[in-house]
Every structure is written in structure tokens, then in C-alpha cells.
Scaffold this motif. Structure first.
Motif, short mmCIF file in Angstrom:
data_model
loop_
_atom_site.label_atom_id
_atom_site.label_comp_id
_atom_site.label_asym_id
_atom_site.label_seq_id
_atom_site.Cartn_x
_atom_site.Cartn_y
_atom_site.Cartn_z
N PHE A 1 0.55 -0.98 0.22
CA PHE A 1 -0.01 -0.24 0.22
C PHE A 1 0.81 1.39 0.00
N THR A 2 2.10 1.09 0.62
CA THR A 2 3.11 2.89 -0.09
C THR A 2 3.64 2.65 -1.01
N SER A 3 3.51 1.99 -1.42
CA SER A 3 4.10 1.65 -2.84
C SER A 3 3.20 1.81 -4.45
N SER B 1 15.66 -4.10 6.01
CA SER B 1 15.72 -3.26 5.27
C SER B 1 14.17 -3.34 3.80
N TYR B 2 13.25 -1.95 3.89
CA TYR B 2 12.54 -1.79 2.93
C TYR B 2 12.55 -1.74 1.92
N ASN B 3 14.35 -1.11 0.76
CA ASN B 3 14.97 -1.75 -0.04
C ASN B 3 16.26 -2.39 0.00
N ALA B 4 17.43 -1.72 -0.36
CA ALA B 4 18.26 -2.41 -0.33
C ALA B 4 19.44 -2.46 1.18
N THR C 1 19.82 -1.02 5.22
CA THR C 1 19.81 -2.35 5.79
C THR C 1 19.34 -0.86 7.19
N ILE C 2 17.93 -1.12 7.49
CA ILE C 2 17.17 -0.28 8.63
C ILE C 2 17.04 -0.94 10.10
N ILE C 3 17.00 -1.94 10.89
CA ILE C 3 17.58 -3.39 11.39
C ILE C 3 18.25 -3.88 11.44
N GLY D 1 16.32 7.35 20.20
CA GLY D 1 17.02 7.34 19.58
C GLY D 1 16.56 8.84 18.77
N PRO D 2 17.47 9.10 17.58
CA PRO D 2 17.25 10.15 16.68
C PRO D 2 15.95 9.38 15.86
N SER D 3 14.97 11.03 15.34
CA SER D 3 14.64 10.52 14.15
C SER D 3 14.84 9.83 12.81
N GLY D 4 15.01 8.43 12.67
CA GLY D 4 15.19 7.85 11.79
C GLY D 4 16.01 6.44 12.33
N ALA D 5 15.97 7.01 13.26
CA ALA D 5 17.06 5.07 13.76
C ALA D 5 16.51 4.17 13.77
N GLY D 6 14.83 3.94 13.29
CA GLY D 6 14.31 2.60 13.21
C GLY D 6 13.32 2.12 13.88
N LYS D 7 12.82 3.50 15.15
CA LYS D 7 11.78 3.23 16.97
C LYS D 7 10.66 2.66 16.00
N SER D 8 9.96 3.39 15.10
CA SER D 8 8.95 3.09 14.75
C SER D 8 8.63 1.44 13.29
N THR D 9 9.44 1.38 12.88
CA THR D 9 10.07 0.38 12.51
C THR D 9 10.02 -1.09 12.91
N VAL D 10 10.60 -0.94 14.23
CA VAL D 10 10.51 -2.32 14.73
C VAL D 10 9.25 -1.89 15.43
N VAL D 11 7.99 -1.32 15.83
CA VAL D 11 6.79 -2.10 15.90
C VAL D 11 6.36 -2.14 15.14
N LYS D 12 6.84 -1.73 13.50
CA LYS D 12 6.38 -2.63 12.47
C LYS D 12 6.17 -3.52 12.19
N LEU D 13 7.72 -4.40 12.51
CA LEU D 13 8.11 -5.96 12.55
C LEU D 13 7.22 -6.65 13.86
N PHE E 1 3.35 -6.38 10.59
CA PHE E 1 3.39 -5.83 9.14
C PHE E 1 4.56 -5.85 7.94
N TYR E 2 5.79 -6.26 8.25
CA TYR E 2 6.41 -7.02 7.32
C TYR E 2 7.60 -7.61 8.35
N ASP E 3 7.97 -8.93 7.76
CA ASP E 3 8.43 -10.18 7.87
C ASP E 3 10.21 -9.45 7.94
N1 LIG Z 1 7.98 2.31 3.67
C1 LIG Z 1 9.20 2.28 3.96
N2 LIG Z 1 9.96 2.10 3.21
C2 LIG Z 1 11.29 3.17 2.81
N3 LIG Z 1 11.75 3.49 3.63
C3 LIG Z 1 10.97 3.58 4.76
C4 LIG Z 1 10.09 2.73 4.64
N4 LIG Z 1 9.62 3.86 5.96
C5 LIG Z 1 10.70 4.13 6.80
N5 LIG Z 1 10.98 4.05 5.84
C6 LIG Z 1 12.96 4.59 6.94
O1 LIG Z 1 13.37 3.43 7.49
C7 LIG Z 1 13.87 4.69 8.47
C8 LIG Z 1 13.75 4.85 10.04
O2 LIG Z 1 12.25 5.19 10.11
P1 LIG Z 1 11.22 4.96 11.25
O3 LIG Z 1 11.27 3.49 11.41
O4 LIG Z 1 10.20 5.22 10.68
O5 LIG Z 1 12.11 5.80 12.06
P2 LIG Z 1 11.55 6.27 13.30
O6 LIG Z 1 10.61 6.18 14.58
O7 LIG Z 1 13.05 6.00 14.24
O8 LIG Z 1 12.38 8.67 13.84
C9 LIG Z 1 14.22 5.71 8.06
O9 LIG Z 1 15.29 5.90 7.40
C10 LIG Z 1 13.04 5.98 6.86
O10 LIG Z 1 13.57 7.07 5.93
#
Ligand SMILES: Nc1ncnc2c1ncn2[C@@H]1O[C@H](COP(=O)(O)OP(=O)(O)O)[C@@H](O)[C@H]1O
Ligand SMILES: [Mg+2]
Length: 587
Positions: free
Chosen positions: A114-116, A350-353, A355-357, A374-386, A390-392
Motif C-alpha cells: 500500500f505504501t508503494s 530493510s525496506y529496500n536495499a 539496512t534499517i534494523i 533514539g534520533p529520528s530515523g533510527a528505526g524505532k517505528s520500524t521495530v514496532v512494524k516488525l 506488518f513486515y517480516d
Molecule cells: N515504507 C518505507 N519504505 C522505505 N523506507 C522507509 C519506510 N518507512 C521508513 N523508512 C526509512 O526507515 C528508516 C527508519 O524509519 P522509522 O522506523 O520510521 O524511524 P523512527 O521511527 O526511528 O523515526 C528511515 O530512514 C526511513 O526513511
């Protein structure tokens, strides 16, 4: 992806209406056969007219022929009426069923999907897919079947009456069909490009409309106008080119018809001179040419329409055939009484290439309250999504109560968790319905209680329609803080064993936050809690703090322990202003 895939999916929906399908087929076949047979009676009629013989007898025969034509007309009428009623019955039900099937698959696609993909494009695809059935079915029933019956019937009848004419008509029909077919095939690439451009134009429009307030705030109306205008112009050029092609081809067809008329009459006169061609045969052949050219004239348009519909449907069928990225394993388990132990076991993602976590490993004990900072973009929300799957993860595993979340059913996993997201979006439904979303079976009293805990009542009570107020698309009529409170109320109502708050109070003013903190304190009691927060007062009161940067855990411990380490946490703490961790700091 082939056309047969589209047909198979349509077929599955049509199959449930076999009676209607049978009636339609009988009706169409009857109507089409009569179109071929009726001219035979015209032939007889004119032959009897041209005879010399007893006038009374001939009148008698002529009257019988007229009655036969009348009877055929009546049967044909019944046939076509039956077919159209059957088609209506099918169209309404099949289209509805296709919409539901498309939705059922679509809604289970992953967040990545849905995000793409553009929302506007998706909405359009569902509609085109369902309506594509209607267009294809119409073409098959009202064009393709009649064409086949007429071509075969006409050639068969002519072959037995006047073989030379049959040969002329066969050659002409073959030429006509071949030209139409090759033209349509050749033009197909332009048609596909046209459909793709149409999706793009719609997607652009939807994107701009969604961001209307940004357009207004930046005064970028002219800029967006030209962006949209550029798409419209491209589409216009493509459409015009295709229409011009079609026009040129129509001219060739018109010539072909003139030629066949000439050939038939020229040869006909020769045969007539030898006594092998009656006046009635002239009438018969003329009637057939008119009917056939009428049918064949739009053959290339018919092919194009069918291809267009297939191309439209294909876009959705691709989505329907794409496996869901995140789905239940065949023997997925359900867990009834969750304690709330969570383990991240060497998780990478990683979302794409990029590495995010990165090798994220930690254990959270049941009932523990963890702050993730952690600073913005650190991957905190991504940890939650995992955690919510929402992603594997690309590597490693996540476990709840020692059970890999991949082995849990998605329903069971999400029953266990309650999320207040960073930027909650609401449904364009009433506030009551939006809050109740946390627990669909909740009574009104429960909803109101949860709303009070989340301090929603403060802004809801002053609204004219109170809990029946509609919140606008995505909740646009509420402020960010109000939306967060609705999301909090959902979480209170949901009452899940594991609670995740992703900057859940970031849009609240300090006063409402202080009130809500008390309520949150209640909510967190005896529950595993993962809080992503930037307010130090919140962070300090947690049992443990995990500090993340660039997808890795770099520090882990209590507030006091972390301060002693003089690492990133100390830096964040030192940078605090007004009790907040700045969301972006230079490393
Ligand atoms: N759907 C997505 N597709 C590609 N990259 C993403 C997506 N969502 C987040 N990112 C990237 O992943 C990194 C971590 O994002 P996020 O977990 O939201 O950080 P935080 O919550 O710590 O601010 C960021 O660099 C962001 O640009
Ligand atoms: Mg975030």
C-alpha cells in the motif's frame, strides 16, 4: 499474466449463475440464427413476385411467406429480450461479486504494497476490473457470438444456393477479419500505453487532492496545475493518435465494402444472364452483405474493446494473483492467554536495499515497561512494524511467549497487541465508531468510559453532534492531538496484553499529556509496554530504556545506569530542552 487468468477469475463469478447463462446463450443463438434465416424468406418472396403464374395462388404464397417472416421476427424478439434480461441479471450480480472478491484480496496486502501503490490507482483498478466483466460479456454476447453464427450461416447457405457468391463472401470476410485483427494487434501497444497513462493521470490527481492543504499553504496551485496539465496533455496526445489510427482504418473498411458490392453485382449480372441467378438471390446476397458489413464494420473496435477490458482487468488480476507478503502459515497457531514476553532474536530488516534494523536483539519480560529512544530515523517505528508483523524481518525472528510470531495466526497476534501509532488516521465515520474500532463488540458505556480515560470527552462534548460527529477523510477534521486521543481511547478499549505507544502523545499539549499519563499509567499496569517517547519525564519512569541509532541497539539499561555510561543517552539527556529529546541530533 495472461488473458486466460482474467477469464478464469471472471468465470468463477459467472459460474454461480448457470441458469441465466443458459438463457442468455439460447436467446442469442435463436436471435442470431434467425438473422441468417430470415433473408431466405425475402429471397422466396421476391422470386414469387418475379414469377409469371396464377395471381391468386401467388398472393396466397406471398401471404404465407409474410406470416413466416412475422413469426421469425417474433421468435427473434423473444430471443433477444431473454438474452438482455439474462445479461442484466448477470451483470449486476457478477460485478458485485467481482468487487467483493477484489476487495477481499486487496485488503490483505501488506503495508509495503500500500505504501508503494497509489490509492487513486487502486480504487480505479477495482472499478475497472469489475466493469471489465460487463464490457467483455456484452461484446461476447452481442457481437462475438452473433458474428460467428452469421459468418458460418451465411457461407453455408450461399454455398448451397450459389457457390460462386459463397466464394466471394468467404474471401471478403476473411480479408475483412484479417485486416481488422492485424490492425487491432498492431495498435495494441498504443492501447496498453494509453491505459497506463490513464492510471498515471488519475494517480497524479489523487495525490494532489490528498495534499490539497499543502498546495494551499505553499500557494503552489499553478505548479500543481501544470503538473496535472502535463499528464492530461500526454494522455490527450496519446488518445488523439489512437483515434486517428482508428479513423484511417475505418476508411479502408469503407472501401472494402464498396468493392464487395461491386464484385457481387458484377458477377451476379453474368450469372443472371446464364439463368443461374434469380432476383431473389440478388435480394438475399444484398441482405447478407448489409448485415455482415454491419457486424464486421466494428470488428476492430470490438477487438480493441476486448483488449482494453483485458488490459484494465489485468492490472487488478495481477494484484489478485500476487501472494500476500505477510500471511498466515498453513498451521498457524492461536494463543489464548498471553503473558507478554517479547524477544527480538538477531532481527535485521530493510525496506529496500538499505539496512534499517541491524541485528536487533533484546528480551522484554512480561509486564516490563520499556522506552525505546533514539534520533529520528533510527528505526524505532520500524521495530514496532516488525513486532506487529506488518513486515517480516529479513533475518532473525521475533517471539511472543517463546512462540515465533510467524507461527501465530495474524488475528491472534494482533489481538495480543494494541498500538497507538505515531500519526493515527481515522475512518470517515462517527467518533463513536472510530473509538469502538479498538473493540468492535464493546457496549456504548465501555466506549464512553475509554473516551473519558483518553480525555476525548473534552473535545467531543463541545461538538454539536457529539459522538456522532463524522471526522472527515482520514480524520482531517480533528487536530493531531485529538486524533491521538481517539487512538488512545481505542487502546484503552482494546485492553490487549502488550501495549505499544509510538510517540503516542507527541501532539498533545503538556497539560492534556499530564492527565493522560495517569491514565496510561493505569493502562500499563501489569502489561508489557513498549513506549517510543521523546519526553524525558515519560522515559524516566520506565523500567528500562533501549537506545537505538541507525537500526542498532547501542545502549540498554535504566535511566541512572545509562547516565553513568556517558554515551548517546547522556548526550540526548544533556541536549534536552523543556523536557524533550530533540528529534534530530547530529551524531
Ligand atoms: N515504507 C518505507 N519504505 C522505505 N523506507 C522507509 C519506510 N518507512 C521508513 N523508512 C526509512 O526507515 C528508516 C527508519 O524509519 P522509522 O522506523 O520510521 O524511524 P523512527 O521511527 O526511528 O523515526 C528511515 O530512514 C526511513 O526513511
Ligand atoms: Mg517513528
Amino acid at each position: 499474466m495472461r488473458a486466460t487468468d482474467v477469464l478464469r477469475i471472471y468465470g468463477e463469478s459467472v459460474k454461480r449463475h448457470l441458469l441465466a447463462v443458459t438463457l442468455v446463450l439460447i436467446g442469442v443463438l435463436a436471435g442470431s440464427v434467425i438473422t441468417v434465416v430470415a433473408p431466405l424468406y425475402y429471397k422466396d418472396f421476391f422470386d414469387v413476385l418475379a414469377q409469371n403464374g396464377d395471381i391468386g395462388e401467388r398472393i396466397e404464397i406471398l401471404r404465407r411467406i409474410i406470416l413466416a417472416i412475422l413469426a421469425l421476427g417474433f421468435v427473434s424478439f423473444i430471443g433477444w429480450r431473454t438474452a438482455s434480461f439474462g445479461m442484466q441479471h448477470l451483470a449486476s450480480r457478477v460485478v458485485a461479486n467481482l468487487r467483493e472478491r477484489a476487495f477481499a484480496h486487496l485488503i490483505h496486502h501488506s503495508q509495503r504494497f500500500f505504501t508503494s501503490t497509489f490509492t487513486g490507482t487502486l480504487v480505479q483498478r477495482v472499478n475497472r476490473f469489475a466493469n471489465g466483466y460487463d464490457r467483455i460479456a456484452d461484446r461476447v454476447v452481442y457481437d462475438i457470438i452473433p458474428i460467428i453464427v452469421q459468418v458460418v450461416g451465411v457461407i453455408w447457405i450461399l454455398a448451397s444456393i450459389q457457390p460462386v457468391m459463397a466464394v466471394i463472401i468467404v474471401l471478403w470476410t476473411a480479408l475483412f477479419l484479417a485486416a481488422n485483427y492485424s490492425f487491432a494487434r498492431w495498435k495494441l501497444k498504443y492501447d496498453i500505453a494509453g491505459t497506463a497513462q490513464d492510471s498515471k493521470t488519475t494517480g497524479t490527481l489523487a495525490d494532489i487532492i490528498t495534499n490539497q492543504s499543502a498546495v494551499e499553504a505553499h500557494g503552489s496551485h499553478a505548479f500543481e496545475q501544470s503538473r496535472y496539465g502535463a499528464q492530461v496533455a500526454t494522455q490527450m496526445h496519446m488518445t488523439r493518435f489512437r483515434w486517428n489510427l482508428a479513423q484511417s482504418f475505418d476508411s479502408i473498411q469503407a472501401l472494402l465494402i464498396v468493392v464487395v458490392e461491386f464484385a457481387v453485382f458484377y458477377v451476379g449480372v453474368g450469372l443472371w444472364a446464364k439463368g443461374e441467378f434469380s432476383i431473389g438471390t440478388f435480394v438475399l446476397v444484398q441482405a447478407y452483405i448489409i448485415r455482415l458489413s454491419d457486424r464486421l464494420w466494428s470488428f476492430s473496435r470490438l477487438i480493441r474493446d476486448v483488449y482494453d477490458s483485458f488490459a484494465d482487468a489485468k492490472e487488478m488480476v495481477e494484484i489478485m494473483q500476487a501472494p500476500h507478503e505477510v500471511s498466515n502459515m498453513p498451521d498457524a497457531q492461536t494463543i489464548a492467554h498471553v503473558k507478554g514476553d517479547i524477544r527480538f532474536d538477531h532481527v535485521s530488516f530493510s525496506y529496500n536495499a538499505q539496512t534499517i534494523i541491524d541485528n536487533f536483539t533484546t528480551t522484554i519480560k512480561a509486564g516490563e515497561r520499556i522506552a525505546l529512544v533514539g534520533p529520528s530515523g533510527a528505526g524505532k517505528s520500524t521495530v514496532v512494524k516488525l513486532l506487529f508483523r506488518f513486515y517480516d524481518p529479513t533475518k532473525g525472528d521475533l517471539l511472543i511467549d517463546g512462540c515465533s510470531i510467524r507461527e501465530l495466526s495474524l488475528n491472534s497476534l494482533r489481538q495480543t497487541l494494541s498500538l497507538v501509532p505515531q500519526d493515527p488516521a481515522l475512518f470517515h465515520r462517527s467518533l463513536m465508531e472510530n473509538i469502538r474500532y479498538g473493540k468492535p463488540e464493546a457496549s456504548d458505556e465501555e466506549v464512553l468510559y475509554a473516551a473519558r480515560l483518553a480525555h476525548c470527552d473534552e473535545f467531543i462534548d463541545v461538538l454539536p453532534a457529539k459522538y456522532e460527529t463524522l471526522v472527515g477523510e482520514r480524520g482531517i477534521k480533528l487536530s493531531g492531538g485529538e486524533r491521538q486521543r481517539v487512538a488512545l481511547a481505542r487502546a484503552f478499549l482494546r485492553n490487549a496484553p502488550i501495549i505499544v505507544l509510538d510517540e503516542a502523545t507527541s501532539s498533545l499539549d503538556s497539560e492534556s499529556e499530564r492527565y493522560i499519563q495517569q491514565a496510561l499509567g493505569e493502562l500499563m499496569k501489569e502489561r508489557t509496554t513498549l513506549v517510543i517517547a521523546h519526553r524525558l519525564s515519560t522515559i524516566r519512569s520506565m523500567d528500562r530504556i533501549i537506545v537505538m541509532n541507525k537500526g542498532r541497539i547501542i545502549e540498554d539499561g535504566s535511566h541512572d545506569e545509562l547516565l553513568k555510561k556517558k554515551g548517546l543517552y547522556t548526550k540526548l539527556w544533556g541536549l534536552q530542552q523543556g523536557g524533550f529529546i530533540p528529534s534530530a541530533i547530529n551524531q
